[in-house]
Every structure is written in C-alpha cells, then in structure tokens.
Design a protein around this motif. Structure first.
Motif, short mmCIF file in Angstrom:
data_model
loop_
_atom_site.label_atom_id
_atom_site.label_comp_id
_atom_site.label_asym_id
_atom_site.label_seq_id
_atom_site.Cartn_x
_atom_site.Cartn_y
_atom_site.Cartn_z
N HIS A 84 0.83 -1.21 0.00
CA HIS A 84 0.00 0.00 0.00
C HIS A 84 0.86 1.26 0.00
O HIS A 84 0.52 2.26 -0.65
CB HIS A 84 -0.92 -0.01 1.22
CG HIS A 84 -1.74 1.23 1.37
ND1 HIS A 84 -2.80 1.53 0.54
CD2 HIS A 84 -1.65 2.28 2.25
CE1 HIS A 84 -3.33 2.69 0.90
NE2 HIS A 84 -2.65 3.17 1.92
N GLN A 85 1.98 1.21 0.71
CA GLN A 85 2.82 2.40 0.88
C GLN A 85 3.69 2.70 -0.35
O GLN A 85 3.93 3.86 -0.68
CB GLN A 85 3.72 2.25 2.12
CG GLN A 85 2.96 2.23 3.44
CD GLN A 85 2.26 3.53 3.73
OE1 GLN A 85 2.74 4.61 3.37
NE2 GLN A 85 1.11 3.47 4.38
N VAL A 86 4.19 1.67 -1.00
CA VAL A 86 5.08 1.87 -2.15
C VAL A 86 4.26 2.16 -3.40
O VAL A 86 3.37 1.39 -3.77
CB VAL A 86 5.97 0.63 -2.40
CG1 VAL A 86 6.82 0.83 -3.67
CG2 VAL A 86 6.87 0.38 -1.20
N ASN A 87 4.56 3.26 -4.04
CA ASN A 87 3.87 3.62 -5.28
C ASN A 87 4.88 4.11 -6.31
O ASN A 87 5.81 4.85 -5.98
CB ASN A 87 2.82 4.72 -5.02
CG ASN A 87 1.61 4.18 -4.29
OD1 ASN A 87 0.78 3.48 -4.85
ND2 ASN A 87 1.51 4.50 -3.00
N ILE A 88 4.70 3.67 -7.54
CA ILE A 88 5.58 4.08 -8.63
C ILE A 88 4.77 4.93 -9.61
O ILE A 88 3.78 4.46 -10.17
CB ILE A 88 6.17 2.85 -9.35
CG1 ILE A 88 6.99 2.01 -8.36
CG2 ILE A 88 7.05 3.30 -10.53
CD1 ILE A 88 7.49 0.71 -8.92
N ILE A 89 5.19 6.16 -9.74
CA ILE A 89 4.49 7.11 -10.61
C ILE A 89 5.32 7.33 -11.87
O ILE A 89 6.51 7.64 -11.80
CB ILE A 89 4.26 8.44 -9.88
CG1 ILE A 89 3.37 8.21 -8.66
CG2 ILE A 89 3.62 9.46 -10.82
CD1 ILE A 89 3.17 9.44 -7.80
N GLN A 90 4.69 7.13 -13.00
CA GLN A 90 5.36 7.28 -14.30
C GLN A 90 5.00 8.63 -14.91
O GLN A 90 3.83 8.94 -15.12
CB GLN A 90 4.92 6.16 -15.24
CG GLN A 90 5.67 6.10 -16.55
CD GLN A 90 7.03 5.42 -16.40
OE1 GLN A 90 7.16 4.46 -15.67
NE2 GLN A 90 8.02 5.95 -17.09
N LYS A 91 6.02 9.46 -15.16
CA LYS A 91 5.82 10.74 -15.83
C LYS A 91 6.74 10.80 -17.03
O LYS A 91 7.92 11.13 -16.90
CB LYS A 91 6.10 11.91 -14.86
CG LYS A 91 5.10 12.04 -13.72
CD LYS A 91 5.39 13.26 -12.87
CE LYS A 91 4.34 13.44 -11.78
NZ LYS A 91 4.62 14.64 -10.93
N ASN A 92 6.19 10.43 -18.17
CA ASN A 92 6.98 10.35 -19.41
C ASN A 92 8.17 9.41 -19.19
O ASN A 92 8.00 8.23 -18.96
CB ASN A 92 7.41 11.74 -19.87
CG ASN A 92 6.21 12.61 -20.20
OD1 ASN A 92 5.23 12.14 -20.79
ND2 ASN A 92 6.27 13.88 -19.82
N GLN A 93 9.40 9.95 -19.24
CA GLN A 93 10.57 9.10 -19.09
C GLN A 93 11.12 9.10 -17.66
O GLN A 93 12.26 8.70 -17.43
CB GLN A 93 11.67 9.56 -20.05
CG GLN A 93 11.29 9.45 -21.52
CD GLN A 93 10.89 8.03 -21.90
OE1 GLN A 93 9.73 7.75 -22.21
NE2 GLN A 93 11.85 7.12 -21.86
N VAL A 94 10.29 9.53 -16.72
CA VAL A 94 10.72 9.58 -15.32
C VAL A 94 9.87 8.62 -14.49
O VAL A 94 8.64 8.64 -14.56
CB VAL A 94 10.60 11.01 -14.74
CG1 VAL A 94 11.01 11.02 -13.27
CG2 VAL A 94 11.46 11.97 -15.55
N LYS A 95 10.55 7.77 -13.71
CA LYS A 95 9.87 6.91 -12.75
C LYS A 95 10.17 7.45 -11.36
O LYS A 95 11.33 7.60 -10.97
CB LYS A 95 10.37 5.46 -12.85
CG LYS A 95 9.87 4.68 -14.04
CD LYS A 95 10.33 3.23 -13.95
CE LYS A 95 10.05 2.46 -15.24
NZ LYS A 95 8.62 2.28 -15.50
N ILE A 96 9.12 7.72 -10.61
CA ILE A 96 9.28 8.23 -9.25
C ILE A 96 8.75 7.19 -8.27
O ILE A 96 7.58 6.80 -8.34
CB ILE A 96 8.53 9.56 -9.04
CG1 ILE A 96 8.95 10.58 -10.12
CG2 ILE A 96 8.81 10.12 -7.65
CD1 ILE A 96 8.16 11.87 -10.07
N VAL A 97 9.63 6.73 -7.38
CA VAL A 97 9.23 5.75 -6.36
C VAL A 97 8.93 6.49 -5.07
O VAL A 97 9.81 7.11 -4.47
CB VAL A 97 10.34 4.71 -6.12
CG1 VAL A 97 9.88 3.69 -5.08
CG2 VAL A 97 10.73 4.01 -7.42
N HIS A 98 7.68 6.41 -4.66
CA HIS A 98 7.25 7.01 -3.39
C HIS A 98 7.17 5.92 -2.32
O HIS A 98 6.52 4.90 -2.52
CB HIS A 98 5.88 7.68 -3.54
CG HIS A 98 5.92 8.98 -4.28
ND1 HIS A 98 5.95 10.19 -3.64
CD2 HIS A 98 5.95 9.24 -5.61
CE1 HIS A 98 5.98 11.16 -4.56
NE2 HIS A 98 5.98 10.61 -5.76
#
Length: 228
Positions: A84-98
């Motif tokens: 639930h806590q780990v989220n991967i957000i894709q923004k074009n060519q950027v992957k952001i791991v929250h």
C-alpha cells in the motif's frame, strides 16, 4: 524482442547514489522479466505497466524481508502494508518511487546488495525459483526448517528469516564449542600446575566437584598460566 527504454529514476525520500544503483539494477531486471511475459508479448503497450508492477514487487519483497529480520520492526510492517505504501508514478521518461509512510530507517537500509542479488536469483523467470535460491545460499545442503509456499514476497522473506536463524544457531554452537575447548585446556593446565605444586589428586578432584577449580581462589594459578 522487446526494446528497453531509458527512464530517469527518482525516489521520495531521496536515497544515496549507492542505493540508487541497486534500484537501477532491480529496474533493469524487471524489464528482463518481461521477455518471458506472454501478456506483454501480445500487447507491447502494457510494457511500462508490467515493468512497474514487477519493479514494485521487488521493492515490497525486500522491504518485507528486511523488516522480518529487524527486531525493532513495527507490527504493521507486513506485505500488505508495504504494498500500500510503495507507489511508482510514471511521468513520461521519469519513474518516481514514493515510499509513503514507511519509517525512514527501513527505507534507508533495505537495499542490501546480497539480498538484491538473491531476489534476482529467486525471481528469475528462467531460473528454478526458491529451489535455486536454497541451493545457492546453503551450498546445496538444503534448509530443513523451511517449507516452500505462499506469495513470492512471503516465500522469499520467510526463507531469509529461516536462513538467518540457521546461521545464528550454527554460530552460537561454534562459539560454545570453542568456549568448551578453551575451558578444557585451561582446566587441564590448572590441574597440571596444582599437581606440580604438590597438591593431592583427591584435593584437586574435590575442587572440581565443588566447582572451585576456576573460582576466585585460583586466580593466582590462572595468572601463572597467562605469564607462561
């Protein structure tokens, strides 16, 4: 053949360059897994989604494993919690791991090179899963206290927990054996010194039976041995 895409990897909170290299390794591994994914083979447009899914699985597995090995872990630190806590957000060519509300200490310490490599061995689509990992970590000796099964995350985490338990037991057994050997050598030397000083065998036997041979009364004998 699927073509790997280049992504800039970021995390919230930020991690060290050392840990980012390990994350990049997991990301590249997650892409290699797609080479054997029938769904992606049919619909390449799902590649990014499936890669993020596999990448997240690896993070959840490592977090769960490290939490399971941490005596200071919190009760909620389970597979569902990390999922639930780990989220991967894709923004074009950027992957952001929250990493959400996961405690900072765990976030900063869950990426361990050995465990990362072991996850890759375990999860490799071309490998033999838990059996390959078990052979690798026990040098083909097996792990009697471990029973395979469960989700990939929990199977991996439980195996590592059992592996660490086994290693600690062997380490403690070895420590006790060394201690007993050292104690026997010390006792033999003290007995020899007492015999040389003229004490009778009966007196020495009585001191052994009464646990007085290595008591404070015999410190002088021990000091003499040390000096020799």
């Amino acid at each position: 053949m699927l073509r790997n895409q280049f992504f800039v990897l970021q995390t919230v909170p930020e991690l060290s360059a050392f840990h980012m290299d390990l994350l990049q390794k997991l990301l590249e591994f997650s892409f290699n897994q797609l080479q054997y994914d029938a769904e992606v083979q049919k619909m390449p447009s799902k590649m990014i989604y499936k890669q993020n899914q596999e990448f997240k699985l690896s993070l959840v597995a490592l977090l769960t494993t490290c939490a399971l090995l941490d005596p200071t872990r919190q009760s909620q630190e389970t597979e569902p919690y990390f999922n639930h806590q780990v989220n991967i957000i894709q923004k074009n060519q950027v992957k952001i791991v929250h990493f959400g509300q996961i405690r900072p200490f765990l976030v900063q310490n869950f990426l361990i090179p050995e465990i990362v490599d072991d996850w890759i061995t375990y999860r490799n689509a071309e490998g033999d899963g838990i059996y390959a990992l078990k052979d690798k970590k026990t040098v083909l000796q097996g792990l009697e206290s471990f029973s395979p099964g469960g989700s990939p995350v929990m199977e991996f985490a439980r195996f590592y927990r059992k592996l660490m338990e086994s290693k600690l037991k062997k380490k403690e057994k070895l420590r006790q054996q060394i201690q007993q050997t050292a104690l026997k050598s010390l006792t033999d030397e003290i007995v020899h010194q007492k015999l040389m000083s003229g004490q009778s065998v009966n007196d020495i036997l009585n001191s052994i039976v009464s646990n007085e041979l290595l008591s404070d009364n015999n410190k002088e004998d021990i000091l003499l041995i040390d000096k020799k």
